[in-house]
Design an enzyme around this catalytic site. Structure first.
Site, PDB file in Angstrom:
ATOM      1  N   VAL A  26       0.834  -1.201   0.000  1.00  0.00           N
ATOM      2  CA  VAL A  26       0.000   0.000   0.000  1.00  0.00           C
ATOM      3  C   VAL A  26       0.871   1.254   0.000  1.00  0.00           C
ATOM      4  O   VAL A  26       2.081   1.165   0.157  1.00  0.00           O
ATOM      5  CB  VAL A  26      -0.981   0.018   1.197  1.00  0.00           C
ATOM      6  CG1 VAL A  26      -1.952  -1.149   1.102  1.00  0.00           C
ATOM      7  CG2 VAL A  26      -0.244  -0.004   2.516  1.00  0.00           C
ATOM      8  N   CYS A  27       0.216   2.370  -0.164  1.00  0.00           N
ATOM      9  CA  CYS A  27       0.877   3.681  -0.228  1.00  0.00           C
ATOM     10  C   CYS A  27       1.852   3.835   0.932  1.00  0.00           C
ATOM     11  O   CYS A  27       1.479   3.545   2.052  1.00  0.00           O
ATOM     12  CB  CYS A  27      -0.176   4.781  -0.167  1.00  0.00           C
ATOM     13  SG  CYS A  27       0.485   6.447  -0.135  1.00  0.00           S
ATOM     14  N   PRO A  28       3.059   4.299   0.738  1.00  0.00           N
ATOM     15  CA  PRO A  28       3.651   4.788  -0.520  1.00  0.00           C
ATOM     16  C   PRO A  28       4.478   3.729  -1.238  1.00  0.00           C
ATOM     17  O   PRO A  28       5.220   4.069  -2.142  1.00  0.00           O
ATOM     18  CB  PRO A  28       4.557   5.903  -0.014  1.00  0.00           C
ATOM     19  CG  PRO A  28       5.105   5.354   1.276  1.00  0.00           C
ATOM     20  CD  PRO A  28       3.999   4.519   1.878  1.00  0.00           C
ATOM     21  N   ASP A  61      -3.041  -1.879  -5.000  1.00  0.00           N
ATOM     22  CA  ASP A  61      -3.504  -0.691  -4.286  1.00  0.00           C
ATOM     23  C   ASP A  61      -4.198   0.242  -5.282  1.00  0.00           C
ATOM     24  O   ASP A  61      -3.567   0.747  -6.210  1.00  0.00           O
ATOM     25  CB  ASP A  61      -2.293  -0.008  -3.646  1.00  0.00           C
ATOM     26  CG  ASP A  61      -2.676   1.254  -2.895  1.00  0.00           C
ATOM     27  OD1 ASP A  61      -3.830   1.341  -2.447  1.00  0.00           O
ATOM     28  OD2 ASP A  61      -1.819   2.150  -2.760  1.00  0.00           O
TER      29      ASP A  61
END
Lengths: 207, 81
Positions: free
Chosen positions: B19-21, B46
């Site tokens: 997931v981010c980042p 994601d």
């Protein structure tokens, strides 16, 4: 852009006749009107491309709870991945993120925190052990389940991508933290160090 | 695997489940080792990566050639400029 000034009738007279003056004014006005907007936008676009502030991000990390340690590190690593020069200035409670092993011990308190994913009444939140419990819940049930990187991992990614960490000298003293207690590759500096960098950064964030 | 018009891919980065980042971070790190003109395929699950990868390409000046989605897996084809 190649543009040509419109030709003006040749006149040897010392004073131009009002007619000719008027004609020159009209032609120049028309020329400016036609080309100025394009010339200006070209110049501005070129100047913006050269602007070093477009590629600098300055972040202050002032919080020392598990939840609030994430935003500065996520934004810093994302910005660095996008090729930006990033500096994080850690101050006050934010210094806990930089302490050796500190990232693993950050906590989130359920008391007076109505935004927790699972709401815990304050009267329960005040009981001993509730902060470790809420922290465990946040780590395993929320961040963990969604495979969010840990604070330690994000610190490592930031360093791999060249993010600069600055620890605030004054608050290190106030919090009784010695520079040797911090992880490697941390510079020590003051407010002026941050301002000097932030002055040349379009993106500046206080977290 | 998503089908694509892009013939040869030089590197594949698998950011599925990240997931981010992280998709952007993994992309940036892998791109450093790429030569100009080479193509990288980034796989991600994601949903935020859709906008993030486009923004990354825009900011870094590299080319996002194609994006496809199959069974919840996003495939981005990026070329180093």
């Amino acid at each position: 852009m190649a543009t040509q000034i419109p030709s003006v009738p040749d006149t040897t007279a010392n004073a131009l006749s009002p007619d000719i003056e008027e004609m020159i004014r009209t032609r120049v006005d028309a020329f400016v009107h036609e080309h100025m907007q394009q010339l200006v936008s070209e110049q501005v676009a070129a100047a913006m491309k050269r602007d070093p502030a477009r590629s600098k991000v300055a972040i202050i990390a002032s919080k020392g709870t598990l939840d609030m340690a994430y935003p500065p590190l996520i934004l810093a690593s994302a910005a660095a991945a996008m090729g930006e020069e990033v500096t994080i200035f850690f101050t006050f409670y934010g210094l806990n993120i930089l302490k050796k092993g500190g990232a693993r011990h950050l906590q989130v308190a359920p008391i007076a925190n109505p935004a927790m994913p699972v709401s815990i009444p304050n009267i329960v939140g005040m009981l001993p052990g509730m902060t470790p419990l809420a922290t465990w819940m946040m780590k395993s049930q929320f961040f963990g389940k969604h495979q969010v990187a840990t604070i330690d991992e994000l610190l490592q990614q930031c360093r791999d991508l060249g993010v600069k960490f600055i620890a605030c000298q004054m608050t290190l003293d106030v919090m009784g933290i010695k520079p040797e207690e911090l992880i490697d590759d941390v510079e020590i500096g003051g407010a002026a160090t941050f301002i000097d960098f932030a002055n040349e950064a379009h993106v500046t964030l206080f977290i | 695997m998503a089908t694509s018009q892009i013939g040869k891919v030089d590197t594949v980065v698998d950011a599925k489940g990240q997931v981010c980042p992280m998709p952007i971070v993994m992309l940036a790190k892998a791109f450093k080792d790429l030569a100009v003109g080479q193509i990288l395929m980034l796989l991600a699950t994601d949903a935020g990566a859709k906008k993030d990868v486009a923004a990354w390409a825009e900011k870094t000046g590299n080319l996002l050639l194609e994006t496809s989605e199959e069974g919840g897996v996003l495939a981005f084809y990026l070329q180093k400029v």
